[in-house]
Design a protein around this motif. Sequence first.
Motif, mmCIF file in Angstrom:
data_model
loop_
_atom_site.group_PDB
_atom_site.id
_atom_site.type_symbol
_atom_site.label_atom_id
_atom_site.label_comp_id
_atom_site.label_asym_id
_atom_site.label_seq_id
_atom_site.Cartn_x
_atom_site.Cartn_y
_atom_site.Cartn_z
ATOM 1 N N ALA A 138 0.641 -1.145 0.142
ATOM 2 C CA ALA A 138 -0.006 0.095 0.104
ATOM 3 C C ALA A 138 0.879 1.302 0.018
ATOM 4 N N PHE B 102 -4.106 -2.786 1.533
ATOM 5 C CA PHE B 102 -4.590 -1.824 2.892
ATOM 6 C C PHE B 102 -5.684 -2.614 3.626
ATOM 7 N N ALA C 62 0.700 6.545 5.088
ATOM 8 C CA ALA C 62 0.585 5.241 4.724
ATOM 9 C C ALA C 62 2.169 4.999 3.965
#
Length: 471
Positions: free
Chosen positions: A212, A236, A371
């Motif tokens: 991700a 994710f 992220a």
Amino acid sequence: MDPTWLDLAQVPWAAEPAGLLPARQQMALSLGWHIILACFGVAFPAMILVAHWRGVYRGDEVALGLARRWAKVSGVLFAIGAVSGTVLSFEMGLLWPGLMGPFGDVLGLPFAFEGLSFFVEAIFLGLYLYGWGRIPPKRHLLMLVPMALAGVVGTYCVISVNAWMNMPVGFAIEGGEVVDVDPWAVLFSSGALLQFAHMWVAAYMVVGFVVAGVYAAGMLRGRRDRHHRLGFTLPFVFATVAALVQPLIGHVLGLRIADTQPAKLAAFELATETESPSPLRLGGLLVDGEVRWALDIPRLGSIIARNSFTEPVQGLETIPPADRPPVNVTHVAFQTMVGIGTLLAVAVLVYWFARWRGRDPLANRWTLRAAVAAGPLAVVALEAGWIATEVGRQPWVVYGVLRTEDAAGDNPQVWILLAATATLYALLTVGAVVVLRSMARRWRAGEQDLPSPYGPEAAAAGGGRRADDAS
């Protein structure tokens, strides 16, 4: 060799085998490097399976394209992991003759099954990679199932050996000889399933957040098409489930340590004395026998570690100095794992809460930056967890049965092997980065079907009909 867990008056430096320190260093390097690749062997096939399923059964060309790209990345990582795994298999006998000599019959069956699983995974990975355009779409999709299962079985076999080192079963010792060997007891010991579950879920966390993060980095560079959004969301989701389940598994697994390895639990909690109830000690180091720079939360240690309001955590004062692990290393590694795991669990909850409120977190650059950071953080948590597990078991390689110093060889030439291994891993790392970056660059340039180094042309088998087109 770290002297903090030894009483040097009782165990002089001269008593250490010459191969002990380089053996420790080499196993740390090899396992720490290989475990990341092993995660991809466990979790990546399931993610590819979901992407391919979407492509075949929902007609999602973007998902099918992701499956094809991820499969090629998986092939590169599998090839590198095969090399590092082979190195590890030789290291067990070369570095630890005192372990593999007497206990080889005990551990042989799990290692044999792990080898068979490796070959099954390799075979079906090859069929999947070279089946594009040659195998009917639905049958091609099924090639991923045994590949994924083989990765899980192989991992379970290896983890069962590590669980045996923590809770040895399946043998007896008579007259200094290992007898009554039952290798099946190693495979199905009471500690194997929980320890495997902890590692299995950790693999999904690592791979999910790393993959991700790759697509989050692409979106930070302005690539906000559906390819990148789906490439982010699919792994994710896996990472989210893993991040939320992992604390529960870790808690259940940790409850066993008080009975099976009290010295390890004392190091985890930095418990120098037995207290009832025990506090939860955040941070801190043991300096000259005293805990410094720690934040104590009353009673919470007993609640978390013992599932009790009053049951104490056994303190280090009850453990002979020669049987204590390196306390600071174990404590810091354990708290690093727990801290990062908690942070990632909170982060995914915040992300999905924002989605539930109708917002688009991927439109926020700070979300994308977080992220990207989540991937390396998950890797650090994985490594910290293994450090806590392995260092916390010291000074035993087989807990309560065989000390690490007695398992090592007495050959100083092991230093040469360590240097050669470090060089090999450095070259493999550079090679992997170069190959994967080259693949990504060519994909971005519009090359969808990267040529294979060997294998028949698609047109030669099936008249040029491609499985992804047929879907």
